[in-house]
Motif scaffolding. Structure first.
Motif, PDB file in Angstrom:
ATOM      1  N   MET C  78       0.852  -1.194   0.000  1.00  0.00           N
ATOM      2  CA  MET C  78       0.000   0.000   0.000  1.00  0.00           C
ATOM      3  C   MET C  78       0.890   1.247   0.000  1.00  0.00           C
ATOM      4  O   MET C  78       0.704   2.170  -0.791  1.00  0.00           O
ATOM      5  N   GLU C  82       0.344   2.910  -3.698  1.00  0.00           N
ATOM      6  CA  GLU C  82      -0.776   3.859  -3.757  1.00  0.00           C
ATOM      7  C   GLU C  82      -0.396   5.123  -4.544  1.00  0.00           C
ATOM      8  O   GLU C  82      -1.143   5.562  -5.417  1.00  0.00           O
ATOM      9  N   PRO C 102      -6.080   3.540   2.191  1.00  0.00           N
ATOM     10  CA  PRO C 102      -5.705   4.481   1.122  1.00  0.00           C
ATOM     11  C   PRO C 102      -6.428   5.811   1.280  1.00  0.00           C
ATOM     12  O   PRO C 102      -7.568   5.861   1.750  1.00  0.00           O
TER      13      PRO C 102
END
Ligand SMILES: Cc1ncc(C[n+]2csc(CCOP(=O)(O)OP(=O)(O)O)c2C)c(N)n1
Ligand code: SF4
Lengths: 360, 261, 181
Positions: C78, C82, C102
């Protein structure tokens, strides 16, 4: 159309070798190319075509097994990655000296030394300038897709038998590990012993009553004779340079700036060209497929058209020397590279192009 | 010699021996009295007698016998130093019906080529290794070999081989006999007619093993002299070999038909 | 059409095989495909990721720094990926083990709790197929039919008896994926 498969480059080259009627593979595991021998072993090529596959005790042994089989006219190949290719250099020099056909795959990783297992192109000099001892050249093919990994097996063997010269397929960790759609050609049977003897009258296949014995050697104690042999080799390399240059162009027709790259760098650079064009920069890509012979005439020609050339390689700048020789000072030639297993991004290449050539 | 007497002796009816056509007319490059020449001859004689010229592929090493292909009238390959068993593997695996042999010195086989030798033996490759053990590097001018005897002087052990510093002579033949991949392992010599006959018999056995596809590698060591390297006359060298080499490298079969004796 | 996807998580989560099935499905419908894994010791227990590209045209770079879709299965991934989703792109993630959800506003974010669902179904092995099902729901670029074909192609024959479970998982993934922003 041939059979479509999703394969890694390392697997595709092995499958293509079986289908191309290759007689033998000798190898030793090393990342990132161990899938080559693993694929062979799983496929039992002996049952499919009679092809021999053997895990040797070292890279040194493997290349010498190739030497032995090749000197008897067989289509033999080996594969490794950088540290193992250094070990094979002895055998490769002997093969070049004895004028033996054979194919060596280098799935390059970052060096020097044990380095890293991540992709690199730092073995360009070693591949194209000789690598082992003595004045010799390999024919060097640089695949930039899984399809080319498969297709270049046959091409490599054709060239290596045509010129009786070892051929190196200079790949890298990206092309070896990546999976892509690959169209496999229909299998061809291996040559029969009679066909082999007809095609390779020079090979050591056992001396029948009617012919002189065949000797495969790279030794010539008489320097005058050895010089003659060297002259002959050099003539052969010039002939290869005259007839076997291969390259591909992408958006070069109206290009004002040229990127030059081979193998996986060329794939990344292709995207850079697209990004640059979207920004209004007229960029093109020249991708050498043969690194030796190097497409120097084409480079020289394009140097008359574009304002500058950016060399992109995963090394400190090796092919850039050949480009500069070909350009002969006509236009600026810059290099952008990553080293030690790092891979450049399409965007950073565009930035390098802007900074180093366009000015901004 | 009196010409008449010469003609009398050198005449058809007195002919008891001819050179095999599998030796070329090229004058041997070996020192007079060196065992290499005799070893070449009997190997070629066996191949000739068995009608195998058309099926033979031989490999010359790096060492004094680097030019063996100049003398042996069969198809030959010349190998890099120590790599002959790897070449032979490549040939035999792709040409299983050919008769394949390597001919190697002790530096070639037991130093730089140890790995290739052991692994070819261990894989049970079906070829013949002829191993000339003269306890020294002949070609490069008499340096220490892995087989050099304790105390033996060479150009790189000028005060004699000190086993504490330089290790012990390597008994390659006993070593490979331990490997399940070897089928026939023997140690012979060629310094007397009787020994020449025995060695030739051993070569014949090895060739027959290979031709009839017996499983495994045949390994024939020939303990030989290197009078130049040992700095002796040929007769002195042979005597020195009998007195010093044979006690360390005893002659005789070690493994026959896959069974250790 | 070109779809550039990164699938990232832990080794052992089936990240690479999910990518492979997707790539095979692309081949089934005549697309160009590429599958580029992270490789090496990283894979053993550590993070694993694979870039998959499906396209109607010849694929240029198999290695990217900007993605149309990121499928993210652990926190490390992540953090890394992201920011690399293109504006307007898609991020799909499994909430299991995620401590920082996120935050981007310029992309579409979907959550699929596939690990929990796989445990509930008693089929931990088909976790990745639940995720793939979710992806297919939000990006129906390849048909379910071709995914099943791709599955058959990429699974050795001795595992073909598992295909019904995989199919079930794909459907379940399509059901449980939910918009998260
Ligand atoms: C890689 C390499 N290292 C060193 C040499 C030099 N060299 C040539 S022959 C030889 C030793 C040969 O000794 P041996 O095998 O015992 O054979 P002999 O000459 O005694 O018959 C050496 C070290 C070489 N040719 N290649
Ligand atoms: S140097 Fe020794 S081994 Fe070489 S030919 Fe002379 S005697 Fe024989």
């Amino acid at each position: 159309m041939g059979e479509l498969k999703l394969m890694k480059g390392n697997e595709a080259i092995a499958e293509a070798a079986i289908r191309a009627g290759v007689d033998a593979y000798f190898g030793y595991p090393i990342t990132p190319q161990s899938e080559v021998i693993e694929y062979f072993m799983a496929e039992k090529p002996h049952e499919r075509t009679g092809m021999v596959v053997l895990q040797a005790e070292s890279e040194v042994a493997a290349i010498n097994m190739v030497y032995g089989a090749a000197a008897s006219g067989k289509k033999a190949m080996t594969s490794s990655s950088s540290p193992g290719i250094s070990l094979k250099m002895e055998g490769i020099s002997y093969m070049a000296g004895a004028e033996l056909p054979g194919v060596i795959l280098n799935v390059v990783r970052g060096g020097p030394g044990l380095g890293t297992i991540q992709p690199s192109q730092a073995d360009y000099f070693q591949a194209t300038k000789g690598g082992g001892h003595g004045d010799y050249r390999l024919i060097v093919l640089a695949p930039s897709s899984v399809q080319e990994m498969a297709d270049f097996v046959k091409l490599a063997f054709d060239l290596s038998f045509k010129y009786r010269n070892p051929v190196m397929i200079l790949s890298d960790g990206v092309i070896g590990q990546m999976m892509e759609k690959v169209e496999l050609s229909a299998p061809v049977p291996r040559r029969t012993e009679e066909e082999l003897i007809r095609e390779c009258p020079w090979a050591t296949t056992g001396k029948p009553a009617g012919r002189e014995r065949n000797i495969i050697t790279s030794l010539n104690l008489d320097p005058a004779k050895q010089e003659q042999h060297n002259i002959h080799l050099q003539e052969k390399y010039r002939q290869i340079e005259a007839s076997e240059v291969r390259f591909e162009k992408f958006h070069c027709d109206d290009a004002e700036y040229l990127i030059m790259a081979y193998g996986s760098s060329a794939r990344i650079s292709q995207k850079s060209v697209q990004i640059a064009r979207a920004k209004g920069i007229k960029a093109g890509l020249l991708r050498p497929i043969t690194l030796f012979p190097f497409p120097k005439d084409e480079v020289n020609k394009l140097a008359g058209q574009v304002k500058g050339i950016l060399n992109v390689e995963m090394n400190a700048g090796q092919m850039v020397e050949d480009i500069r020789l070909a350009v002969a000072g006509k236009i600026p030639v810059e290099h952008h590279g990553r080293m030690g297993g790092m891979i450049p991004s399409p965007e950073e290449i565009v930035t390098a192009l802007e900074k180093k050539l366009i000015g901004g | 010699m009196d010409e008449k007497l010469y003609k009398e002796i050198v005449s058809e009816e007195n002919l008891v021996y001819t050179k095999t056509s599998l030796l070329t007319d090229k004058v041997l490059s070996y020192c007079p009295g060196c065992g290499h020449g005799t070893a070449h001859r009997i190997l070629m004689e066996v191949i000739d007698e068995m009608g195998l010229q058309k099926d033979t592929i031989g490999i010359a090493p790096v060492g004094c016998s680097v030019l063996a292909y100049e003398f042996m009238n069969v198809d030959m390959q010349q190998a890099a130093h120590g790599r002959a068993p790897a070449l032979a593997t490549g040939i035999k695996r792709t040409w299983p019906n050919k008769f394949v042999f390597t001919y190697q010195g002790d530096g070639d086989l037991a130093a730089i080529g140890t790995a290739e030798t052991i692994h070819a033996c261990n894989r049970g490759e079906n070829f013949l290794i002829v191993f000339i053990n003269n306890g020294i590097y002949g070609m490069t001018g008499g340096q220490m070999a892995p087989t050099t005897l304790p105390g033996m002087k060479t150009s790189t052990s000028p005060y004699g081989r000190d086993t504490l510093l330089m290790g012990f002579p390597l008994k390659m033949t006993e070593l490979v006999a331990e490997l399940p991949g070897t089928y026939f392992v023997t140690r012979q010599a060629v310094h007397t007619p009787a020994n020449v006959r025995k060695t030739k018999k051993a070569i014949r056995m090895a060739v027959e093993n290979q031709v009839s596809k017996k499983p495994g590698l045949s390994f024939i060591e020939i303990v030989s002299n290197c009078n130049s390297g040992w700095k002796m006359t040929p007769t002195q060298a042979n005597q020195w070999m009998v007195d010093n080499m044979f006690p360390y490298y005893p002659l005789g079969d070690i493994k026959v038909d896959g069974n250790k004796l | 059409m070109t779809e550039e996807i990164i699938i990232a998580g832990f080794g052992g989560q089936g990240v690479l095989s999910m990518g492979k099935i997707l790539a095979y499905s692309g081949i089934m419908q005549d697309q160009e495909v590429s599958w580029m894994p992270s490789y090496g010791p990283e894979m053993r227990g550590g993070t694993a990721n694979v870039t998959v590209i499906l396209s109607d045209e010849r694929i240029s770079s198999p290695i990217l720094t900007r993605y149309d879709t990121a499928i993210i299965l652990n926190q490390q991934s992540m953090d890394k990926f992201e920011p690399m989703v293109k504006p307007g792109g898609t991020l799909i993630y499994d909430g299991n083990g995620i401590t920082r959800h996120p935050e981007r506003k310029d992309i579409k974010i979907y959550r699929i709790d596939a690990a929990d669902e796989a445990a509930r179904m008693g089929l931990a092995k088909i976790f990745n197929m639940i995720v793939l099902g979710g992806y297919l729901k939000v990006k129906p670029l390849v048909s379910l039919e071709n995914v099943i074909q791709g599955l058959k192609k990429s699974l050795p024959a001795r595992y073909h008896h598992l295909i019904p479970d995989n199919e079930k998982a794909l459907h379940r993934g399509m059901e449980i994926i939910a918009e998260a922003n």
